[in-house]
Write a protein that holds these residues in place. Structure first.
Motif, PDB file in Angstrom:
ATOM      1  N   GLY A  19       0.824  -1.211   0.000  1.00  0.00           N
ATOM      2  CA  GLY A  19       0.000   0.000   0.000  1.00  0.00           C
ATOM      3  C   GLY A  19       0.852   1.252   0.000  1.00  0.00           C
ATOM      4  N   GLN A  20       1.929   1.233   0.784  1.00  0.00           N
ATOM      5  CA  GLN A  20       2.823   2.391   0.854  1.00  0.00           C
ATOM      6  C   GLN A  20       3.516   2.615  -0.483  1.00  0.00           C
ATOM      7  OE1 GLN A  20       2.936   4.421   3.486  1.00  0.00           O
ATOM      8  NE2 GLN A  20       4.292   5.802   2.374  1.00  0.00           N
ATOM      9  N   ALA A  21       3.893   1.515  -1.141  1.00  0.00           N
ATOM     10  CA  ALA A  21       4.541   1.632  -2.459  1.00  0.00           C
ATOM     11  C   ALA A  21       3.590   2.272  -3.470  1.00  0.00           C
ATOM     12  CB  ALA A  21       4.989   0.255  -2.943  1.00  0.00           C
ATOM     13  N   ALA A  22       2.310   1.911  -3.389  1.00  0.00           N
ATOM     14  CA  ALA A  22       1.311   2.497  -4.296  1.00  0.00           C
ATOM     15  C   ALA A  22       1.184   3.999  -4.049  1.00  0.00           C
ATOM     16  CB  ALA A  22      -0.039   1.808  -4.100  1.00  0.00           C
ATOM     17  N   LEU A  23       1.210   4.398  -2.778  1.00  0.00           N
ATOM     18  CA  LEU A  23       1.136   5.827  -2.445  1.00  0.00           C
ATOM     19  C   LEU A  23       2.345   6.571  -2.992  1.00  0.00           C
ATOM     20  CD1 LEU A  23      -0.092   5.960   1.283  1.00  0.00           C
ATOM     21  CD2 LEU A  23      -1.306   6.794  -0.719  1.00  0.00           C
ATOM     22  N   GLU A  24       3.522   5.980  -2.835  1.00  0.00           N
ATOM     23  CA  GLU A  24       4.764   6.649  -3.246  1.00  0.00           C
ATOM     24  C   GLU A  24       4.909   6.751  -4.764  1.00  0.00           C
ATOM     25  OE1 GLU A  24       7.934   4.706  -1.112  1.00  0.00           O
ATOM     26  OE2 GLU A  24       7.066   5.241   0.836  1.00  0.00           O
ATOM     27  N   LYS A  25       4.139   5.939  -5.489  1.00  0.00           N
ATOM     28  CA  LYS A  25       4.159   6.016  -6.958  1.00  0.00           C
ATOM     29  C   LYS A  25       3.112   7.003  -7.482  1.00  0.00           C
ATOM     30  CE  LYS A  25       5.537   1.205  -7.731  1.00  0.00           C
ATOM     31  NZ  LYS A  25       4.974  -0.127  -8.019  1.00  0.00           N
ATOM     32  N   ALA A  26       2.172   7.380  -6.630  1.00  0.00           N
ATOM     33  CA  ALA A  26       1.020   8.162  -7.087  1.00  0.00           C
ATOM     34  C   ALA A  26       1.341   9.643  -7.245  1.00  0.00           C
ATOM     35  CB  ALA A  26      -0.137   7.990  -6.104  1.00  0.00           C
ATOM     36  N   SER A  27       0.676  10.257  -8.219  1.00  0.00           N
ATOM     37  CA  SER A  27       0.779  11.710  -8.387  1.00  0.00           C
ATOM     38  C   SER A  27      -0.626  12.289  -8.241  1.00  0.00           C
ATOM     39  CB  SER A  27       1.364  12.063  -9.755  1.00  0.00           C
ATOM     40  OG  SER A  27       0.558  11.532 -10.788  1.00  0.00           O
ATOM     41  N   VAL A  28      -0.748  13.288  -7.373  1.00  0.00           N
ATOM     42  CA  VAL A  28      -2.053  13.873  -7.054  1.00  0.00           C
ATOM     43  C   VAL A  28      -2.064  15.339  -7.447  1.00  0.00           C
ATOM     44  CG1 VAL A  28      -3.628  14.493  -5.173  1.00  0.00           C
ATOM     45  CG2 VAL A  28      -2.546  12.246  -5.192  1.00  0.00           C
ATOM     46  N   CYS A  29      -3.145  15.744  -8.087  1.00  0.00           N
ATOM     47  CA  CYS A  29      -3.324  17.144  -8.466  1.00  0.00           C
ATOM     48  C   CYS A  29      -4.410  17.753  -7.591  1.00  0.00           C
ATOM     49  CB  CYS A  29      -3.725  17.221  -9.935  1.00  0.00           C
ATOM     50  SG  CYS A  29      -4.159  18.889 -10.481  1.00  0.00           S
ATOM     51  N   LEU A  30      -4.127  18.907  -6.995  1.00  0.00           N
ATOM     52  CA  LEU A  30      -5.120  19.613  -6.178  1.00  0.00           C
ATOM     53  C   LEU A  30      -5.591  20.863  -6.907  1.00  0.00           C
ATOM     54  CD1 LEU A  30      -6.619  20.157  -3.442  1.00  0.00           C
ATOM     55  CD2 LEU A  30      -4.634  21.537  -2.816  1.00  0.00           C
ATOM     56  N   LEU A  31      -6.899  20.999  -7.028  1.00  0.00           N
ATOM     57  CA  LEU A  31      -7.477  22.207  -7.602  1.00  0.00           C
ATOM     58  C   LEU A  31      -8.011  23.082  -6.476  1.00  0.00           C
ATOM     59  CD1 LEU A  31      -9.437  20.763 -10.667  1.00  0.00           C
ATOM     60  CD2 LEU A  31      -7.026  21.360 -10.479  1.00  0.00           C
ATOM     61  N   ASN A  32      -7.464  24.265  -6.358  1.00  0.00           N
ATOM     62  CA  ASN A  32      -7.777  25.262  -5.315  1.00  0.00           C
ATOM     63  C   ASN A  32      -7.176  24.850  -3.967  1.00  0.00           C
ATOM     64  OD1 ASN A  32      -9.279  27.135  -6.893  1.00  0.00           O
ATOM     65  ND2 ASN A  32     -11.040  25.746  -6.812  1.00  0.00           N
ATOM     66  N   LEU A 497      -8.472   4.706  -2.445  1.00  0.00           N
ATOM     67  CA  LEU A 497      -8.471   4.536  -3.898  1.00  0.00           C
ATOM     68  C   LEU A 497      -7.087   4.172  -4.430  1.00  0.00           C
ATOM     69  CD1 LEU A 497     -10.741   7.549  -4.940  1.00  0.00           C
ATOM     70  CD2 LEU A 497     -11.331   5.130  -5.139  1.00  0.00           C
ATOM     71  N   ILE A 498      -6.061   4.833  -3.922  1.00  0.00           N
ATOM     72  CA  ILE A 498      -4.708   4.599  -4.438  1.00  0.00           C
ATOM     73  C   ILE A 498      -4.149   3.251  -3.977  1.00  0.00           C
ATOM     74  CG2 ILE A 498      -2.313   5.407  -4.307  1.00  0.00           C
ATOM     75  CD1 ILE A 498      -3.426   8.277  -4.390  1.00  0.00           C
ATOM     76  N   THR A 499      -4.346   2.922  -2.698  1.00  0.00           N
ATOM     77  CA  THR A 499      -3.802   1.648  -2.183  1.00  0.00           C
ATOM     78  C   THR A 499      -4.663   0.458  -2.592  1.00  0.00           C
ATOM     79  OG1 THR A 499      -5.026   1.806  -0.085  1.00  0.00           O
ATOM     80  CG2 THR A 499      -2.804   2.775  -0.150  1.00  0.00           C
ATOM     81  N   LYS A 500      -5.909   0.722  -3.030  1.00  0.00           N
ATOM     82  CA  LYS A 500      -6.883  -0.330  -3.337  1.00  0.00           C
ATOM     83  C   LYS A 500      -7.117  -1.212  -2.119  1.00  0.00           C
ATOM     84  CE  LYS A 500      -7.000  -0.565  -8.293  1.00  0.00           C
ATOM     85  NZ  LYS A 500      -7.251  -1.445  -9.420  1.00  0.00           N
TER      86      LYS A 500
END
Length: 523
Positions: A19-32, A497-500
């Protein structure tokens, strides 16, 4: 810098290294990056998300210092995206952080392909029109999307993704997979090596409760036409039968057997939830089928053949009163059966991949093993397109929520959060946003809310005056306490969602700060 295993020690215990590996691979975009967005990203940055991109075209004003802890006096007049990004970077230098000084609404209109580079987009404080457009953009790009908004003492969180499949759903309570109601030959053979009437008191009190229940179930079915206890009276009789086999009051193994007797009463076979998944149309595989559905197709075949109507065995057993030798032997029997089941499913997965023209080894052995271990707990979440929810609402559900005492305020806020966007589009400001008498805004909001209700097919329905007055009193303010709560909920859903892992919310989460309630509306 602290070692990742030390830095993230506590969360690794929850979602593990995978799960941690999935988080570290993820890219998140924040609007506002107001307080709601900043609080959401703060939690993700502390959790070790791979990279963040902050999108906001506004400058920091003095008023922002009162509700956003990611800003200080030195930021006034500076780019809000740049200032928040710098503060977030300080929280965790392992996270890649960048900002774009641009209004999200402009990006949505002018550059839709921009969003396809991200794993997930968190859109905060967007109006209805832009939410609908962004939802369509992210669906087409197969990018996960979460909407979050705080508005005075209310707020909402809404996930939007075509389909989200979960293998490690990790339910709080789930029945042990012991097959006491349907033991396989190897387990039955092991139970036959025990006698429940042994003269040795030490041996009697160290017989595992699994063995006691299998043998007593067999005795019961032999005298009841092959049926297990089903009625309340029969279940009571079965427990009395177990109690009668005790030769001393300190036999904990028999007490455990009585407490666990309900596991015998459970009907054999798979749950209705799992039945629904294996009957899903996605089990008919195609070139676009995901790994999850390739494995589900194999699972369906297994249940119909080797499984004999059962899912693959998990292979673990709970702690119980027993001699070490008996416990270890019992553990080996469960593990051997689980490994055999997993091997059967693995072969079917490889065959399915071959038929699809894919590399047979493209799904790892570890992935298949995890799937088999969690086969009884699989979850599939599908979310309506936001446009569908708004233009083709479920009128019976809306009316039910409006008339339900427990849900009427949450449903009222859902309608008013849509009404204030319509109000802003019509009058270029939110109700109560500026100082002065609010009578006119209250009247206008009431009319707008009735219009929204009519569009939803709820002609004749109304909202309470108090709720409309409160919505005007909020003046579109983002209160930090509410923003922190909404941000906490949103970040929790991002991690799911990211770690499933764990099951994300299906519906619109509404926070009611007036009554201190949180509720989920399925519309």
């Amino acid at each position: 810098m602290a070692e990742p295993k030390t830095k993230y020690d506590r969360q690794l215990r929850i979602w593990g290294e995978q799960g941690q590996a999935a988080l570290e691979k993820a890219s998140v975009c924040l609007l506002n990056c107001g307080p709601t967005g900043s609080e959401t990203l703060k939690n993700l940055v502390l959790g070790g998300i791979g990279s963040i991109t902050v999108i906001d075209g506004s400058k920091v004003e003095v008023g922002d210092l009162g509700n956003n802890f990611m800003l200080d006096e030195s930021c006034v007049g500076e780019s809000k995206a740049k200032s928040v990004c710098a503060f977030l970077q300080e929280l965790n230098d392992a996270v890649k952080a960048k900002f774009i000084e641009e209004y999200p609404e402009a990006l949505i209109e002018m550059n839709p392909p921009f969003f396809s580079q991200f794993t997930l987009v968190v859109a905060t404080q967007l109006g209805e029109e832009k939410m609908i457009k962004l939802d369509r953009i992210c669906r087409e790009a197969n990018v996960m999307l979460i909407f979050a908004r705080s508005y005075g003492l209310t707020g909402f969180v809404r996930i939007s993704v075509k389909e989200h499949t979960v293998v490690e759903s990790k339910p709080d309570h789930f029945l042990d997979d012991l097959r006491l109601n349907n033991p396989w030959p190897g387990l039955r053979k092991f139970a036959e090596t025990f006698g429940l009437n042994v003269p040795d008191p030490v041996a009697h009190k160290h017989t595992p409760y699994v063995v006691i229940l299998i043998k007593m179930s067999e005795e019961w079915t032999n005298s009841h036409g092959g049926s297990l206890p089903s009625t309340r009276e029969e279940k009571r009789e079965f427990k009395e039968l177990l109690k009668s086999k005790m030769v001393a009051i300190d036999e904990d193994n028999y007490k455990e057997a009585i407490e666990a007797s309900f596991k015998v009463f459970a009907p054999p076979g798979i749950s209705s939830d799992l039945q629904q998944i294996i009957n899903d149309s996605s089990v008919e595989l195609s070139s676009t089928s995901s790994d999850f559905w390739v494995m589900v197709a194999a699972l369906k075949e297994f249940i119909a053949t080797e499984g004999g109507g059962e899912a693959p065995l998990e292979g673990s057993i709970p702690d119980m009163t027993s001699s070490t030798e008996h416990y270890v032997n019992l553990q080996k029997i469960y593990q051997a059966k689980a490994e055999a089941d997993c091997l059967a499913i693995e072969q079917r997965v490889r065959n399915n991949l071959k038929k699809l023209g894919r590399e047979p080894e493209s799904i790892s052995k570890a992935t298949i093993k995890s799937f088999c271990r969690n086969a009884r707990k699989l979850k599939v979440c599908r979310y309506r397109l936001l446009e569908d929810e708004f233009s083709n609402p479920s009128v019976p559900d809306i009316q039910k929520y409006l008339t339900d005492e427990d849900y009427s305020v949450a449903m009222g806020f859902y309608i008013l959060l849509r009404a204030v966007d319509r109000f802003a589009a019509n009058y270029n400001n939110y109700p109560g946003e500026f100082d002065g008498p609010m009578d006119e805004d209250i009247s206008r909001l009431k009319t707008t809310a009735v219009s929204v209700l009519n569009d939803l097919g709820c002609n004749g329905s109304t909202l309470t005056e108090d709720l409309i007055n409160e919505m005007c009193r909020f003046g579109a303010a983002e209160l930090h306490a509410v923003a922190a709560f909404i941000g906490g909920v949103a970040s929790q859903e991002v991690i799911k969602l990211i770690t499933k892992q764990f099951v994300p919310m299906c519906g619109t989460f509404i926070f009611n700060g007036i009554d201190h309630k949180s509720q989920l509306l399925t519309l």
